[in-house]
Design an enzyme around this catalytic site. Structure first.
Site, PDB file in Angstrom:
ATOM      1  N   PRO A  10      11.348   3.310   0.727  1.00 25.01           N
ATOM      2  CA  PRO A  10      11.837   4.996   0.338  1.00 25.01           C
ATOM      3  C   PRO A  10      10.428   5.803   0.762  1.00 25.01           C
ATOM      4  O   PRO A  10       9.699   5.865   0.169  1.00 25.01           O
ATOM      5  CB  PRO A  10      12.373   4.854  -1.181  1.00 25.01           C
ATOM      6  CG  PRO A  10      11.738   4.025  -1.795  1.00 25.01           C
ATOM      7  CD  PRO A  10      11.091   2.936  -1.458  1.00 25.01           C
ATOM      8  N   GLU A  11      10.571   5.502   2.364  1.00 18.19           N
ATOM      9  CA  GLU A  11       9.702   6.603   3.086  1.00 18.19           C
ATOM     10  C   GLU A  11      11.075   7.745   3.934  1.00 18.19           C
ATOM     11  O   GLU A  11      11.476   7.622   3.532  1.00 18.19           O
ATOM     12  CB  GLU A  11       9.084   5.787   3.518  1.00 18.19           C
ATOM     13  CG  GLU A  11       7.494   4.625   3.669  1.00 18.19           C
ATOM     14  CD  GLU A  11       6.194   4.373   4.112  1.00 18.19           C
ATOM     15  OE1 GLU A  11       6.234   5.199   5.189  1.00 18.19           O
ATOM     16  OE2 GLU A  11       6.384   3.455   3.738  1.00 18.19           O
ATOM     17  N   LYS A  67       9.091  12.759   1.475  1.00 18.47           N
ATOM     18  CA  LYS A  67      10.027  11.906   0.292  1.00 18.47           C
ATOM     19  C   LYS A  67      10.658  12.797  -0.576  1.00 18.47           C
ATOM     20  O   LYS A  67      11.563  11.918  -1.240  1.00 18.47           O
ATOM     21  CB  LYS A  67       8.715  11.149   0.344  1.00 18.47           C
ATOM     22  CG  LYS A  67       8.956  10.030   1.804  1.00 18.47           C
ATOM     23  CD  LYS A  67       7.138   9.154   0.639  1.00 18.47           C
ATOM     24  CE  LYS A  67       6.059   8.711   1.559  1.00 18.47           C
ATOM     25  NZ  LYS A  67       4.948   8.300   0.770  1.00 18.47           N
ATOM     26  N   ARG A 281      -4.465  -0.398  -1.703  1.00 16.95           N
ATOM     27  CA  ARG A 281      -2.891  -0.897  -0.744  1.00 16.95           C
ATOM     28  C   ARG A 281      -3.420  -1.090   0.346  1.00 16.95           C
ATOM     29  O   ARG A 281      -4.453  -1.083   1.250  1.00 16.95           O
ATOM     30  CB  ARG A 281      -1.754   0.624  -0.491  1.00 16.95           C
ATOM     31  CG  ARG A 281      -2.872   2.130  -1.302  1.00 16.95           C
ATOM     32  CD  ARG A 281      -1.393   2.804  -0.744  1.00 16.95           C
ATOM     33  NE  ARG A 281      -0.319   2.364  -1.594  1.00 16.95           N
ATOM     34  CZ  ARG A 281       0.389   2.306  -3.205  1.00 16.95           C
ATOM     35  NH1 ARG A 281      -0.229   3.080  -3.891  1.00 16.95           N
ATOM     36  NH2 ARG A 281       1.517   2.243  -3.543  1.00 16.95           N
TER      37      ARG A 281
END
Length: 292
Positions: A10-11, A67, A281
């Site tokens: 979900p971006e 988002k 990340r």
DNA sequence: CACCATGTTCCTTG
DNA sequence: CCAAGGAACATGGT
């Protein structure tokens, strides 16, 4: 009809797809019942307040900011519309299902409508479903808005010695870019993810801004033209699932220039794609194409 | 058992 | 006050 809309990434583009899908399905529907199974996703809104606000309310619109999903609702005609903020976190899904379908294991919030349930499920419960709007107010510009320009973006980069990749994940700088599209945009712009933000030349900032817009709008375009009528075709291909028959989607590996392609040859120059860790990340990049 | 994972927020440290 | 780094959140896949 059994609707499931699923995204494993979900971006901004995935949220945009979800909004376009859900908006007509929710329009003018009235909430009859609210079940909160994980209070954590309410992010500070007491469950009783959410219930009091929503029961009897009618959805009047659904939009997106970064988002975040913005559900507009009102309790009576003439009322000021109020806003419910949704966020998918990393594993959230939102969809409508018939009342008789059993709730999923990780259903966080369920809104009973007249003949169906609106379900927000989220295995990791990092998502949001809340009346608090503060975080939305802090978001940076919408990269795809027609009137948006890279001015504020350039301003925010100036003076920061943080790596540009890390900066792209800062939602106050530009709204909606996540780990995947940050990597992709930097590749398109030919900029090293390790480059200090303030070291980018003005033309590089402009190119990066264009790349962000291109990567995001192409993802939306691709999603919009996919036959959204399959389910269960794969667990991790990042596509959207509705009830129906599997069809052949573009494969996961073919979707990205660099993301998740460690050690595979760059699509432009065949140099092996490298993975590194920034701010905890993964970053993927081509050391040859991204030297800027 | 180990490690990895799309996101945001809070806490510390400088 | 700010910038930056790290951990935390909770669960599942490999």
């Amino acid at each position: 009809m059994f609707y499931i809309l699923r995204s494993v990434m979900p971006e901004l583009p995935e949220v945009e797809m979800l909004v376009r899908h859900l908006a007509p399905l929710l329009q003018n529907k009235t909430v009859r019942k609210v079940r909160v199974r994980r209070e954590r996703v309410l992010a500070g809104t007491p469950a009783r307040i959410l219930k009091k606000s929503l029961v009897g309310a009618r959805f009047t619109g659904l939009s997106r900011r970064g988002k975040f999903l913005l559900f507009a609702f009102r309790r009576a005609d003439g009322d000021e519309p109020r806003i419910l903020v949704g966020h998918l976190g990393m594993t959230g899904r939102m969809y409508l299902a018939p009342i008789n379908v059993p709730l999923p294991k990780h259903a966080a919030v369920v809104l009973g409508l007249d003949r169906e349930n609106f379900i927000f499920e989220d295995t990791r419960y990092f998502g949001r479903f809340t009346l608090q709007t503060e975080t939305v107010d802090k978001l940076g510009p919408e990269p795809l808005a027609e009137e948006s320009t890279p001015e504020g973006f350039r301003q925010a980069l100036r003076g920061s010695r943080q790596a540009i990749k890390v900066k792209l994940l800062d939602q106050t700088l530009v709204a909606g870019v996540g780990n995947i599209y940050a990597c992709e945009a930097l590749f398109l712009a030919g900029i090293s993810p390790k480059r200090q933000a303030r070291k980018l030349r003005p033309e590089q900032v402009a190119e990066l801004w264009r790349s962000i817009r291109q990567v995001l709008s192409q993802a939306i375009e691709r999603g919009s033209t996919l036959p959204l009528s399959y389910s269960g075709a794969g667990k991790r291909d990042g596509l959207f699932y509705f009830g129906g028959t599997p069809q052949a989607p573009q494969s996961y590996q073919e979707r990205f220039w660099v993301y998740d392609r460690q050690d595979q040859p760059c699509r432009r120059c065949q140099t092996p794609i490298k993975r590194l860790v920034q701010a905890g990340r993964s970053t993927f990049h081509c050391p040859h194409c991204q030297r800027g």
